[in-house]
Design a protein around this motif. Structure first.
Motif, PDB file in Angstrom:
ATOM      1  N   ALA A 233      -3.370  -9.458  -5.182  1.00 10.94           N
ATOM      2  CA  ALA A 233      -2.376  -9.466  -4.104  1.00 10.94           C
ATOM      3  C   ALA A 233      -1.048 -10.020  -4.608  1.00 10.94           C
ATOM      4  O   ALA A 233       0.023  -9.555  -4.215  1.00 10.94           O
ATOM      5  CB  ALA A 233      -2.885 -10.293  -2.926  1.00 10.94           C
ATOM      6  N   GLY A 234      -1.126 -11.002  -5.510  1.00 10.86           N
ATOM      7  CA  GLY A 234       0.091 -11.570  -6.069  1.00 10.86           C
ATOM      8  C   GLY A 234       0.885 -10.555  -6.861  1.00 10.86           C
ATOM      9  O   GLY A 234       2.122 -10.574  -6.843  1.00 10.86           O
ATOM     10  N   THR A 235       0.191  -9.640  -7.553  1.00 12.86           N
ATOM     11  CA  THR A 235       0.918  -8.618  -8.305  1.00 12.86           C
ATOM     12  C   THR A 235       1.645  -7.672  -7.366  1.00 12.86           C
ATOM     13  O   THR A 235       2.671  -7.095  -7.730  1.00 12.86           O
ATOM     14  CB  THR A 235      -0.033  -7.811  -9.205  1.00 12.86           C
ATOM     15  OG1 THR A 235      -0.931  -7.040  -8.390  1.00 12.86           O
ATOM     16  CG2 THR A 235      -0.830  -8.724 -10.118  1.00 12.86           C
ATOM     17  N   ARG A 236       1.108  -7.487  -6.155  1.00 12.56           N
ATOM     18  CA  ARG A 236       1.777  -6.603  -5.192  1.00 12.56           C
ATOM     19  C   ARG A 236       3.110  -7.176  -4.748  1.00 12.56           C
ATOM     20  O   ARG A 236       3.983  -6.446  -4.293  1.00 12.56           O
ATOM     21  CB  ARG A 236       0.894  -6.386  -3.962  1.00 12.56           C
ATOM     22  CG  ARG A 236      -0.021  -5.183  -3.990  1.00 12.56           C
ATOM     23  CD  ARG A 236      -0.995  -5.194  -5.101  1.00 12.56           C
ATOM     24  NE  ARG A 236      -1.983  -4.129  -4.953  1.00 12.56           N
ATOM     25  CZ  ARG A 236      -2.983  -3.951  -5.799  1.00 12.56           C
ATOM     26  NH1 ARG A 236      -3.119  -4.766  -6.828  1.00 12.56           N
ATOM     27  NH2 ARG A 236      -3.851  -2.967  -5.625  1.00 12.56           N
ATOM     28  N   ARG A 237       3.274  -8.490  -4.886  1.00 14.02           N
ATOM     29  CA  ARG A 237       4.539  -9.099  -4.456  1.00 14.02           C
ATOM     30  C   ARG A 237       5.692  -8.669  -5.356  1.00 14.02           C
ATOM     31  O   ARG A 237       6.864  -8.818  -4.984  1.00 14.02           O
ATOM     32  CB  ARG A 237       4.418 -10.621  -4.475  1.00 14.02           C
ATOM     33  CG  ARG A 237       3.500 -11.167  -3.406  1.00 14.02           C
ATOM     34  CD  ARG A 237       3.575 -12.688  -3.362  1.00 14.02           C
ATOM     35  NE  ARG A 237       4.900 -13.145  -2.986  1.00 14.02           N
ATOM     36  CZ  ARG A 237       5.320 -13.288  -1.754  1.00 14.02           C
ATOM     37  NH1 ARG A 237       4.535 -12.988  -0.737  1.00 14.02           N
ATOM     38  NH2 ARG A 237       6.543 -13.725  -1.506  1.00 14.02           N
ATOM     39  N   THR A 238       5.384  -8.160  -6.529  1.00 10.19           N
ATOM     40  CA  THR A 238       6.445  -7.679  -7.413  1.00 10.19           C
ATOM     41  C   THR A 238       6.898  -6.287  -7.024  1.00 10.19           C
ATOM     42  O   THR A 238       7.894  -5.793  -7.550  1.00 10.19           O
ATOM     43  CB  THR A 238       5.970  -7.659  -8.871  1.00 10.19           C
ATOM     44  OG1 THR A 238       4.900  -6.715  -9.009  1.00 10.19           O
ATOM     45  CG2 THR A 238       5.492  -9.035  -9.306  1.00 10.19           C
ATOM     46  N   TRP A 239       6.157  -5.627  -6.108  1.00 10.64           N
ATOM     47  CA  TRP A 239       6.566  -4.300  -5.648  1.00 10.64           C
ATOM     48  C   TRP A 239       7.631  -4.452  -4.572  1.00 10.64           C
ATOM     49  O   TRP A 239       7.571  -5.364  -3.756  1.00 10.64           O
ATOM     50  CB  TRP A 239       5.386  -3.559  -5.035  1.00 10.64           C
ATOM     51  CG  TRP A 239       4.281  -3.247  -5.984  1.00 10.64           C
ATOM     52  CD1 TRP A 239       4.235  -3.500  -7.309  1.00 10.64           C
ATOM     53  CD2 TRP A 239       3.035  -2.630  -5.646  1.00 10.64           C
ATOM     54  NE1 TRP A 239       3.052  -3.081  -7.833  1.00 10.64           N
ATOM     55  CE2 TRP A 239       2.298  -2.548  -6.842  1.00 10.64           C
ATOM     56  CE3 TRP A 239       2.488  -2.138  -4.469  1.00 10.64           C
ATOM     57  CZ2 TRP A 239       1.025  -1.986  -6.884  1.00 10.64           C
ATOM     58  CZ3 TRP A 239       1.228  -1.586  -4.504  1.00 10.64           C
ATOM     59  CH2 TRP A 239       0.514  -1.509  -5.704  1.00 10.64           C
ATOM     60  N   PRO A 240       8.602  -3.564  -4.523  1.00 19.52           N
ATOM     61  CA  PRO A 240       9.596  -3.640  -3.446  1.00 19.52           C
ATOM     62  C   PRO A 240       8.951  -3.337  -2.106  1.00 19.52           C
ATOM     63  O   PRO A 240       8.051  -2.496  -2.017  1.00 19.52           O
ATOM     64  CB  PRO A 240      10.612  -2.564  -3.827  1.00 19.52           C
ATOM     65  CG  PRO A 240       9.844  -1.606  -4.686  1.00 19.52           C
ATOM     66  CD  PRO A 240       8.847  -2.449  -5.446  1.00 19.52           C
ATOM     67  N   ALA A 241       9.376  -4.051  -1.083  1.00 21.08           N
ATOM     68  CA  ALA A 241       8.850  -3.776   0.255  1.00 21.08           C
ATOM     69  C   ALA A 241       9.312  -2.404   0.710  1.00 21.08           C
ATOM     70  O   ALA A 241      10.345  -1.897   0.281  1.00 21.08           O
ATOM     71  CB  ALA A 241       9.328  -4.846   1.237  1.00 21.08           C
ATOM     72  N   ARG A 242       8.539  -1.808   1.595  1.00 19.98           N
ATOM     73  CA  ARG A 242       8.872  -0.458   2.048  1.00 19.98           C
ATOM     74  C   ARG A 242      10.153  -0.486   2.878  1.00 19.98           C
ATOM     75  O   ARG A 242      10.472  -1.454   3.559  1.00 19.98           O
ATOM     76  CB  ARG A 242       7.728   0.129   2.872  1.00 19.98           C
ATOM     77  CG  ARG A 242       7.432  -0.596   4.169  1.00 19.98           C
ATOM     78  CD  ARG A 242       6.139  -0.071   4.775  1.00 19.98           C
ATOM     79  NE  ARG A 242       5.761  -0.857   5.948  1.00 19.98           N
ATOM     80  CZ  ARG A 242       5.863  -0.432   7.191  1.00 19.98           C
ATOM     81  NH1 ARG A 242       6.365   0.764   7.430  1.00 19.98           N
ATOM     82  NH2 ARG A 242       5.484  -1.181   8.192  1.00 19.98           N
ATOM     83  N   SER A 243      10.881   0.589   2.812  1.00 19.93           N
ATOM     84  CA  SER A 243      12.110   0.712   3.581  1.00 19.93           C
ATOM     85  C   SER A 243      11.783   1.235   4.960  1.00 19.93           C
ATOM     86  O   SER A 243      10.636   1.480   5.302  1.00 19.93           O
ATOM     87  CB  SER A 243      13.061   1.680   2.871  1.00 19.93           C
ATOM     88  OG  SER A 243      12.487   2.984   2.847  1.00 19.93           O
ATOM     89  N   SER A 244      12.803   1.433   5.778  1.00 21.51           N
ATOM     90  CA  SER A 244      12.574   1.955   7.119  1.00 21.51           C
ATOM     91  C   SER A 244      12.148   3.412   7.080  1.00 21.51           C
ATOM     92  O   SER A 244      11.606   3.927   8.041  1.00 21.51           O
ATOM     93  CB  SER A 244      13.851   1.810   7.962  1.00 21.51           C
ATOM     94  OG  SER A 244      14.926   2.491   7.322  1.00 21.51           O
ATOM     95  N   THR A 245      12.414   4.094   5.949  1.00 23.23           N
ATOM     96  CA  THR A 245      11.979   5.482   5.788  1.00 23.23           C
ATOM     97  C   THR A 245      10.636   5.489   5.092  1.00 23.23           C
ATOM     98  O   THR A 245      10.498   4.904   4.018  1.00 23.23           O
ATOM     99  CB  THR A 245      12.987   6.279   4.928  1.00 23.23           C
ATOM    100  OG1 THR A 245      14.256   6.202   5.544  1.00 23.23           O
ATOM    101  CG2 THR A 245      12.536   7.732   4.791  1.00 23.23           C
TER     102      THR A 245
END
Length: 282
Positions: A233-245
């Motif tokens: 789960a910690g590695t997922r924090r390096t992914w950008p959060a999803r945008s509104s699209t």
């Protein structure tokens, strides 16, 4: 690749070897570790010979983790021509739950191939339409596989990928998750896929992913990889959060096409994250 890139790659490989990270052995694009029976079934299925795959799936029995891995790998066999060998299997053994499961998994992989690897802004609307149609077909295939083998959690675990692509609501995901955990409460492949759903990259948030992972780890049996889920789960924090699209992002990097060494794993070794190759690649 330039000569400088080659030099850097060789230097990194030499460093990794010096620390014992992987042996000087050929690496596989198909499997994460040594699995001769599965490799043989994949190769033969790719040329239309379905019986080894059928035999392997039958041997998985109620080893749900093994079943998920085999179905995921076999679902990629044959590439774009996957319907040929699976139809031959279905014609020879109508109503075979193993054939139904592999068909459903192959349809999920097919949908994500149709989706392509580009970002949402660079993907044509026609591609999204084909992608969504294929995912709806995959859901029907998964429902059929679940009916043919009601105790098997694998169709429900695979269904997380249509959930990602079709944008299930939290309530819909919770209902799907209930179907999984009542059959296999500690199914690692299902937890790994669900973690992606709850991540900020997809349909959740970093906090939701963290809570999900810590809850799973707290209940994990000793010696299983679920105890390490908070690390993933910690590695997922390096992914950008999803945008509104809605982005329906591709799976990229080493998780999408494993190229790890094919050393022999000791019996009982738990699956490594991302190496249970049932998960589709974009």
């Amino acid at each position: 690749m330039t000569s400088a890139d080659v030099c850097v790659a060789l230097a990194l490989a030499g460093t990794a070897l010096s620390f014992g990270m992987f042996p000087l052995r050929p690496q596989s694009r198909l499997l994460a570790g040594s699995d001769p029976a599965l490799l043989r079934a994949i190769v033969l299925a790719g040329v239309g010979i379905w019986r080894p795959a059928a035999r392997l799936m039958a041997q998985t029995g109620q080893d749900w983790e093994r079943r998920a891995v085999c179905a995921g790998s076999l679902g990629r066999a044959g590439g774009w021509w996957w319907p040929v060998w699976i139809r031959a299997w279905e014609r020879a053994r109508p109503g075979d739950p193993d054939a139904a499961l592999v068909r459903a998994q192959a349809q999920v992989h097919h949908a994500w191939r149709l989706r392509g690897a580009r970002s949402a802004n660079e993907t044509a609307a026609s591609r999204f339409r084909r992608f969504h149609r294929a995912l709806f077909t995959a859901r029907e295939n998964l429902d059929n596989a679940a009916l043919l083998n009601p105790d098997d959690p694998t169709p429900h675990a695979i269904a997380i990928w249509p959930a990602l692509g079709l944008g299930y609501t939290d309530d819909m995901m919770h209902a799907l998750w209930d179907d999984i955990v009542k059959r296999a409460p500690h199914h690692f492949a299902a937890h790994s896929s669900a973690l992606q759903y709850w991540s900020g990259k997809w349909h959740g948030s970093h906090e939701k992913a963290r809570v999900f992972a810590e809850r799973a780890a707290a209940d994990a049996p000793a010696g299983t990889l679920l105890a390490a889920l908070p690390l993933f789960a910690g590695t997922r924090r390096t992914w950008p959060a999803r945008s509104s699209t809605p982005s329906f992002p591709r799976r990229s990097g080493p998780w999408s096409t494993p190229r790890w060494p094919t050393w022999k794993q000791p019996p009982g070794t738990p699956l490594c994250p991302g190496f249970s190759t049932w998960s589709p690649t974009a």
